[in-house]
Motif scaffolding. Structure first.
Motif, PDB file in Angstrom:
ATOM      1  N   GLU A 127      10.118  22.311 101.193  1.00  0.00           N
ATOM      2  CA  GLU A 127       9.408  22.914 102.309  1.00  0.00           C
ATOM      3  C   GLU A 127       9.637  24.415 102.304  1.00  0.00           C
ATOM      4  N   VAL A 128       8.569  25.185 102.392  1.00  0.00           N
ATOM      5  CA  VAL A 128       8.662  26.639 102.333  1.00  0.00           C
ATOM      6  C   VAL A 128       8.511  27.226 103.730  1.00  0.00           C
ATOM      7  N   TRP A 129       9.473  28.061 104.108  1.00  0.00           N
ATOM      8  CA  TRP A 129       9.403  28.795 105.366  1.00  0.00           C
ATOM      9  C   TRP A 129       9.213  30.269 105.063  1.00  0.00           C
ATOM     10  N   ARG A 130       8.618  30.970 106.013  1.00  0.00           N
ATOM     11  CA  ARG A 130       8.388  32.406 105.848  1.00  0.00           C
ATOM     12  C   ARG A 130       8.846  33.120 107.117  1.00  0.00           C
ATOM     13  N   SER A 131       9.616  34.195 106.947  1.00  0.00           N
ATOM     14  CA  SER A 131      10.131  34.971 108.081  1.00  0.00           C
ATOM     15  C   SER A 131       9.879  36.450 107.854  1.00  0.00           C
ATOM     16  N   LEU A 132       9.679  37.176 108.958  1.00  0.00           N
ATOM     17  CA  LEU A 132       9.449  38.623 108.917  1.00  0.00           C
ATOM     18  C   LEU A 132      10.537  39.311 109.741  1.00  0.00           C
ATOM     19  N   ASP A 194      25.024  49.154 104.968  1.00  0.00           N
ATOM     20  CA  ASP A 194      24.550  50.525 105.182  1.00  0.00           C
ATOM     21  C   ASP A 194      25.746  51.414 105.528  1.00  0.00           C
ATOM     22  N   VAL A 195      25.472  52.652 105.896  1.00  0.00           N
ATOM     23  CA  VAL A 195      26.517  53.555 106.371  1.00  0.00           C
ATOM     24  C   VAL A 195      26.085  54.109 107.725  1.00  0.00           C
ATOM     25  N   ASP A 196      27.072  54.438 108.571  1.00  0.00           N
ATOM     26  CA  ASP A 196      26.747  54.999 109.869  1.00  0.00           C
ATOM     27  C   ASP A 196      26.573  56.510 109.770  1.00  0.00           C
ATOM     28  N   SER A 197      26.452  57.175 110.918  1.00  0.00           N
ATOM     29  CA  SER A 197      26.201  58.616 110.928  1.00  0.00           C
ATOM     30  C   SER A 197      27.364  59.416 110.358  1.00  0.00           C
ATOM     31  N   GLN A 198      28.538  58.759 110.272  1.00  0.00           N
ATOM     32  CA  GLN A 198      29.710  59.422 109.702  1.00  0.00           C
ATOM     33  C   GLN A 198      29.908  59.081 108.225  1.00  0.00           C
ATOM     34  N   GLY A 199      28.978  58.309 107.665  1.00  0.00           N
ATOM     35  CA  GLY A 199      29.074  57.926 106.269  1.00  0.00           C
ATOM     36  C   GLY A 199      29.987  56.747 106.012  1.00  0.00           C
ATOM     37  N   ARG A 200      30.391  56.042 107.075  1.00  0.00           N
ATOM     38  CA  ARG A 200      31.273  54.887 106.927  1.00  0.00           C
ATOM     39  C   ARG A 200      30.467  53.611 106.760  1.00  0.00           C
ATOM     40  N   PRO A 201      30.914  52.657 105.920  1.00  0.00           N
ATOM     41  CA  PRO A 201      30.192  51.393 105.733  1.00  0.00           C
ATOM     42  C   PRO A 201      29.990  50.681 107.068  1.00  0.00           C
ATOM     43  N   CYS A 202      28.814  50.089 107.244  1.00  0.00           N
ATOM     44  CA  CYS A 202      28.534  49.386 108.503  1.00  0.00           C
ATOM     45  C   CYS A 202      27.616  48.199 108.258  1.00  0.00           C
ATOM     46  N   LYS A 203      27.568  47.309 109.238  1.00  0.00           N
ATOM     47  CA  LYS A 203      26.723  46.126 109.192  1.00  0.00           C
ATOM     48  C   LYS A 203      25.403  46.420 109.869  1.00  0.00           C
ATOM     49  N   GLU A 204      24.419  45.559 109.657  1.00  0.00           N
ATOM     50  CA  GLU A 204      23.098  45.729 110.271  1.00  0.00           C
ATOM     51  C   GLU A 204      23.097  45.091 111.654  1.00  0.00           C
ATOM     52  N   ARG A 205      23.037  45.939 112.690  1.00  0.00           N
ATOM     53  CA  ARG A 205      23.075  45.446 114.061  1.00  0.00           C
ATOM     54  C   ARG A 205      21.723  45.514 114.760  1.00  0.00           C
ATOM     55  N   MET A 206      20.741  46.084 114.087  1.00  0.00           N
ATOM     56  CA  MET A 206      19.458  46.319 114.759  1.00  0.00           C
ATOM     57  C   MET A 206      18.297  45.633 114.043  1.00  0.00           C
ATOM     58  N   MET A 207      18.568  44.509 113.393  1.00  0.00           N
ATOM     59  CA  MET A 207      17.507  43.762 112.721  1.00  0.00           C
ATOM     60  C   MET A 207      16.905  42.734 113.672  1.00  0.00           C
ATOM     61  N   ASP A 208      15.591  42.738 113.811  1.00  0.00           N
ATOM     62  CA  ASP A 208      14.883  41.789 114.666  1.00  0.00           C
ATOM     63  C   ASP A 208      14.069  40.821 113.823  1.00  0.00           C
ATOM     64  N   VAL A 209      13.959  39.586 114.286  1.00  0.00           N
ATOM     65  CA  VAL A 209      13.096  38.593 113.654  1.00  0.00           C
ATOM     66  C   VAL A 209      11.756  38.607 114.390  1.00  0.00           C
ATOM     67  N   LEU A 210      10.701  38.992 113.686  1.00  0.00           N
ATOM     68  CA  LEU A 210       9.383  39.091 114.307  1.00  0.00           C
ATOM     69  C   LEU A 210       8.541  37.839 114.124  1.00  0.00           C
ATOM     70  N   TYR A 211       8.898  37.043 113.116  1.00  0.00           N
ATOM     71  CA  TYR A 211       8.021  35.918 112.768  1.00  0.00           C
ATOM     72  C   TYR A 211       8.804  34.896 111.978  1.00  0.00           C
ATOM     73  N   GLU A 212       8.540  33.609 112.247  1.00  0.00           N
ATOM     74  CA  GLU A 212       9.116  32.532 111.451  1.00  0.00           C
ATOM     75  C   GLU A 212       8.197  31.331 111.548  1.00  0.00           C
ATOM     76  N   ASP A 213       7.871  30.750 110.390  1.00  0.00           N
ATOM     77  CA  ASP A 213       6.947  29.620 110.412  1.00  0.00           C
ATOM     78  C   ASP A 213       7.101  28.790 109.145  1.00  0.00           C
ATOM     79  N   ASN A 214       6.753  27.526 109.252  1.00  0.00           N
ATOM     80  CA  ASN A 214       6.720  26.612 108.114  1.00  0.00           C
ATOM     81  C   ASN A 214       5.355  26.756 107.454  1.00  0.00           C
TER      82      ASN A 214
END
Length: 256
Positions: A127-132, A194-214
């Motif tokens: 089964e194939v799902w697609r997400s944006l 990614d890196v923050d404004s100080q150049g330090r390694p960081c995680k993605e905290r601002m990713m949104d899921v816009l779409y998900e469907d089978n």
């Protein structure tokens, strides 16, 4: 003329010239384990028809595809043609035919390899799902793309990373197993990408899921590709080709 002569020497009997500006190249890719509906005698062969405009190489050639897999995976090959056209524009003014043929051969191999892997999943269509996903920005773009692309490959996910010129936000659509897509999202949110404004390694905290469907059992893409889009209309075109649709997507506008 020298470029076409070189191609005829490289591809030999797989090269056929029809006129000064039109020729065909047949490429073969071997991939064991491909499902029986794509036998190696037909499924691994794709013919590229080239039509060179009088302004070539300033303007890109027109490329069309023929073959068993072209007939059964039209959306995939339409996307390949779009990507070839974009890459050709980046090589404007210089010989590019051999590079375009080699790129097509690589994408052909990716498609065959994907079909082989899918046929190994308990002998049944998965089964194939697609997400944006929407990512607000990437400070360390090269590092970010390298990591999320590697995770997509490990999880056997395909799709596109879409960058719009003059905009920091990025759209990523993925297709594959639903649990694998969720695992990819977890990695992006919990590991340094990614890196923050100080150049330090960081995680993605601002990713949104816009779409998900089978979406059934057929994939559109054979790999995860990166596209630079000059305008929002170009982004919309790629979303449409990727079958990323939905009423909530209508009116999406990231120009501002």
């Amino acid at each position: 003329e020298n470029e076409i002569f070189a191609l005829s020497s490289i591809y030999g009997d797989c090269f056929c010239r029809f006129s000064s500006q039109r020729f065909r190249v047949s490429i073969m890719v071997e991939c064991s384990g491909v499902p029986m509906e794509y036998p190696s005698s037909a499924g691994s062969k794709v013919e590229l028809d080239f039509l060179l405009p009088s302004t070539y190489p300033v303007d890109p050639p027109l490329v069309t595809f023929r073959g068993a897999l072209v007939d059964t995976h039209t959306v995939f090959w339409q996307r390949v043609r779009e990507e070839l056209t974009q890459d050709a524009k980046g090589m404007a003014g210089q010989p590019m035919l051999f590079e375009l043929i080699q790129e097509t051969q690589q994408k052909h191999l990716c498609l065959l390899d994907r079909l082989r892997r899918e046929s190994e999943v308990d002998g049944a269509a998965s089964e194939v799902w697609r997400s944006l996903f929407l990512i607000d920005h990437m400070r360390a773009k090269q590092k970010y793309v390298k990591r999320v692309s590697r995770w997509a490959e490990e999880l056997q996910l395909t799709g596109q990373i879409l960058f719009q010129d003059k905009q920091r936000r990025v759209l990523i659509w993925l297709e594959g197993d639903r649990n694998s897509i969720h695992e990819w999202a977890v990695r992006v949110r919990t590991r340094d990408v990614d890196v923050d404004s100080q150049g330090r390694p960081c995680k993605e905290r601002m990713m949104d899921v816009l779409y998900e469907d089978n979406t059934g059992s057929e994939r559109v893409a054979a790999e995860l590709t990166i596209m630079e889009c000059p305008a929002w209309e170009e982004v919309q075109k790629h979303l449409l080709l990727g079958r990323v649709t939905g009423t909530h997507l209508k009116g999406m506008n990231y120009r501002s």
